[in-house]
Scaffold this active site. Structure first.
Site, PDB file in Angstrom:
ATOM      1  N   ASP A  26      -3.685 -17.551  11.774  1.00 48.53           N
ATOM      2  CA  ASP A  26      -4.684 -16.603  12.240  1.00 48.53           C
ATOM      3  C   ASP A  26      -4.826 -16.949  13.726  1.00 48.53           C
ATOM      4  O   ASP A  26      -5.425 -17.966  14.067  1.00 48.53           O
ATOM      5  CB  ASP A  26      -6.010 -16.827  11.507  1.00 48.53           C
ATOM      6  CG  ASP A  26      -7.064 -15.824  11.940  1.00 48.53           C
ATOM      7  OD1 ASP A  26      -7.129 -15.543  13.154  1.00 48.53           O
ATOM      8  OD2 ASP A  26      -7.807 -15.326  11.096  1.00 48.53           O
ATOM      9  N   HIS A  27      -4.243 -16.110  14.592  1.00 51.51           N
ATOM     10  CA  HIS A  27      -4.109 -16.555  15.990  1.00 51.51           C
ATOM     11  C   HIS A  27      -5.469 -16.777  16.675  1.00 51.51           C
ATOM     12  O   HIS A  27      -5.553 -17.491  17.670  1.00 51.51           O
ATOM     13  CB  HIS A  27      -3.192 -15.619  16.794  1.00 51.51           C
ATOM     14  CG  HIS A  27      -3.848 -14.353  17.249  1.00 51.51           C
ATOM     15  ND1 HIS A  27      -3.924 -13.234  16.473  1.00 51.51           N
ATOM     16  CD2 HIS A  27      -4.467 -14.036  18.407  1.00 51.51           C
ATOM     17  CE1 HIS A  27      -4.551 -12.280  17.133  1.00 51.51           C
ATOM     18  NE2 HIS A  27      -4.886 -12.735  18.320  1.00 51.51           N
TER      19      HIS A  27
ATOM     20  N   HIS B  52      -9.731 -12.685  11.233  1.00 47.04           N
ATOM     21  CA  HIS B  52     -10.282 -13.163  12.510  1.00 47.04           C
ATOM     22  C   HIS B  52     -11.812 -13.299  12.470  1.00 47.04           C
ATOM     23  O   HIS B  52     -12.371 -14.325  12.848  1.00 47.04           O
ATOM     24  CB  HIS B  52      -9.929 -12.217  13.660  1.00 47.04           C
ATOM     25  CG  HIS B  52      -8.454 -11.988  13.812  1.00 47.04           C
ATOM     26  ND1 HIS B  52      -7.513 -12.948  13.567  1.00 47.04           N
ATOM     27  CD2 HIS B  52      -7.756 -10.893  14.194  1.00 47.04           C
ATOM     28  CE1 HIS B  52      -6.315 -12.456  13.792  1.00 47.04           C
ATOM     29  NE2 HIS B  52      -6.433 -11.210  14.173  1.00 47.04           N
TER      30      HIS B  52
HETATM   31  C1  BG6 Z   1      -4.228  -8.663  15.528  1.00 42.73           C
HETATM   32  C2  BG6 Z   1      -4.456  -7.289  14.953  1.00 42.73           C
HETATM   33  O1  BG6 Z   1      -4.264  -9.621  14.505  1.00 42.73           O
HETATM   34  O2  BG6 Z   1      -5.228  -8.949  16.482  1.00 42.73           O
HETATM   35  C3  BG6 Z   1      -4.449  -6.261  16.061  1.00 42.73           C
HETATM   36  O3  BG6 Z   1      -3.438  -6.985  14.013  1.00 42.73           O
HETATM   37  C4  BG6 Z   1      -5.438  -6.608  17.135  1.00 42.73           C
HETATM   38  O4  BG6 Z   1      -4.738  -4.957  15.552  1.00 42.73           O
HETATM   39  C5  BG6 Z   1      -5.227  -8.072  17.586  1.00 42.73           C
HETATM   40  O5  BG6 Z   1      -5.235  -5.751  18.238  1.00 42.73           O
HETATM   41  C6  BG6 Z   1      -6.328  -8.507  18.526  1.00 42.73           C
HETATM   42  O6  BG6 Z   1      -6.007  -9.758  19.049  1.00 42.73           O
HETATM   43  P1  BG6 Z   1      -6.575 -10.229  20.463  1.00 42.73           P
HETATM   44  O7  BG6 Z   1      -6.107 -11.641  20.591  1.00 42.73           O
HETATM   45  O8  BG6 Z   1      -6.004  -9.289  21.483  1.00 42.73           O
HETATM   46  O9  BG6 Z   1      -8.064 -10.093  20.365  1.00 42.73           O
END
Ligand code: BG6
Length: 505
Positions: free
Chosen positions: A186-187, A249
């Site tokens: 989960d980045h 997230h």
């Molecule tokens: C991803 C989703 O996990 O996270 C995307 O699949 C979303 O839809 C993205 O745009 C948002 O990531 P960040 O790091 O740009 O907030």
């Protein structure tokens, strides 16, 4: 560039989806930055796996272009790119054909001989979710690493489509790999500002004593984006905002804010504390979903002077699609710390600003001793943690305005990462890839965490799937989402918090 840290053990990294978007935008730039910062192992190789016909040179050029476009550091720094590119190769294969996996086994053997040792063998699955089970079931039997601790598989989100499919995927993974070998990404957990939540809460004496229902009125989490679905209509039609952002997230952010203090920073200890939060989230019954959750979909319109498509006009999206591009939910956590404190969360595409913020709203201090005019600007303390794109923490408190009158106004004390530190913060994927090489699973989702998170949102998903939305599209691009989301929080006498626009600060 620090030379003095301990580097991870030798690693051989296979990226399924090597010709895809995630590798181009995120993984290759992250690996390149780790290399430039001397964080890659002494001995390593990266093998991109894909179906597209690249030769080695054109593949490297493809990655070079991605780095030029998306990396925090460009690829033209003195000699760095040439040296890095020597470690990158492309393997054209059809990941659906079992016999082709022998090619992988051969590369592993060849590299083992060249390194003179068993490297970590890492399989990164940067592919469409429906391809994951097929690849996993073909990787397991390869038996390429005698020591199971060296072979690791990294699985991108979405992890399953619902509770049942997540269960199935977990079972399949467990039949091939030990849980210690599985890294569910989960980045958001790799973001510096997210990791800092634990430092803020547990490395300071100030916050923890008041971090509970006695002092906190409510908590908000907003993850707003200005982009639409960006050509990912095909994927998004099977997903929607609740699955794409809330199940993972946002619930992870909520766990960081709500968890109890860990007794150590051991991976399982942290994950136990987080899973406790997920288990304590009050289950919403299907019948009462409308009181707790709001969905939305963006319409055609204008954003900052540019005309943009509505969701239903996006490529690969059905003209009558019921898919949510916005979701807001009110959660309660039934434990001693949080009983009756609402957690309002919202996320959406095509919203007014890109901003991911967490707001901790404290209860108001009593105002009776001050003159009535002071009460006009009376505001409760508020802690706002900006996760992205701004990276700061602001604490709002009351202050006396200069002058002979006793007039008060709320002011913000701001800590900004960029002003406080000279170092460039690593991108989330840099942190996470380094952790995989080092075998540190703290920032990855354990099997039971993923399932507990699905359990939290399943009643909402079920209710939404059983009842077609009647008012879609229901919010304009550039807005803060549908009216119902305002009502969700206004009913409780509260309102959504946004950051002040930069020119107002
Ligand atoms: C991803 C989703 O996990 O996270 C995307 O699949 C979303 O839809 C993205 O745009 C948002 O990531 P960040 O790091 O740009 O907030």
């Amino acid at each position: 560039m620090s030379q003095h840290h301990k580097r991870p053990p030798s690693s051989l990294i296979f990226i399924f989806g090597g010709s895809g978007d995630l590798n181009h935008r995120k993984l290759a730039p992250a690996l390149y930055n780790l290399y430039m910062d001397n964080w890659m192992p002494e001995k390593f190789d990266i093998v991109g796996i894909g179906r597209r016909p690249y030769d080695q040179d054109s593949y490297r050029t493809h990655l070079f272009n991605g780095i030029q476009q998306f990396s925090r550091r460009k690829a033209d720094e003195a000699g760095g790119w040439e040296a890095f590119a020597q470690r990158v190769a492309y393997l054209q294969m059809d990941a659906e054909k079992e016999e082709e996996y022998q090619k992988i086994a051969e590369i592993v053997k060849e590299k083992e001989a060249a390194y003179g040792e068993h490297p970590n063998v890492i399989f990164y699955l940067a592919v469409a979710p429906q391809l994951v089970p097929g690849i996993v079931s073909k990787l397991g039997p390869l038996n390429i690493c005698h020591d199971t601790k060296c072979t690791r598989v990294v699985v991108e989100k979405p992890f399953g489509h619902d509770l049942e499919s997540a269960n199935e995927l977990n079972k399949l993974l467990a039949s091939m790999f030990d849980e210690k070998q599985i890294y569910r990404i989960d980045h958001y957990l790799g973001k510096e500002t997210v990791q800092n939540i634990l430092a803020l809460r547990f490395a300071n004496a100030l916050f923890e004593p008041i971090w509970n229902r006695n002092y906190i009125d409510h908590i908000q989490i907003t993850a707003a984006e200005t982009v639409g679905v960006e050509g990912r209509g095909d994927f998004y039609e099977k997903s929607g905002a609740l699955r794409d952002m809330v199940q993972n997230h946002i619930l992870q952010l909520l766990c960081m804010v709500a968890m109890e203090a860990p007794v150590s920073f051991d991976a399982d200890e942290i994950r136990n504390k987080k899973v406790d939060v997920l288990h304590a989230i009050r289950k919403i019954s299907k019948e009462e979903v409308h009181q707790y959750a709001v969905r939305g979909q963006y319409s055609h319109g204008w954003m900052k002077g540019t005309e943009v498509n509505g969701y239903r006009e996006e490529k690969n999206v059905a003209p009558d699609s019921p898919v949510d591009t916005f979701a807001a939910v009110k959660f309660y956590i039934d434990n001693w710390r949080w009983q009756d404190v609402p957690f309002y969360v919202r996320t959406g595409k095509r919203m007014h600003e890109k901003e991911t913020i967490i707001t901790v709203q404290f209860k108001a201090a009593p105002s009776y001793a001050f003159p009535p005019e002071a009460a006009e600007t009376w505001r409760a303390n508020r802690l706002t943690i900006s996760i992205a794109p701004d990276m700061d923490i602001r604490l709002r408190f009351q202050s006396k305005r200069p002058g002979q009158d006793l007039t008060l106004s709320p002011v913000d004390m701001i800590f900004s990462y960029n002003d406080a530190y000279e170092e460039h913060e690593p991108e989330a994927y840099e942190t996470l890839l380094l952790d995989v090489m080092e075998g540190n699973a703290t920032l990855f989702m354990r099997e039971d965490q993923v399932e507990a998170a699905w359990k939290v949102i399943m009643p909402i998903l079920d209710a939404w799937e059983n009842r077609e939305p009647v008012d879609f599209p229901n919010y304009g691009p550039g807005s803060w989402g549908p009216e119902d989301a305002e009502a969700l929080i206004a009913r409780d006498g509260r309102n959504w918090v946004t950051l002040p626009a930069p020119h107002q600060e």
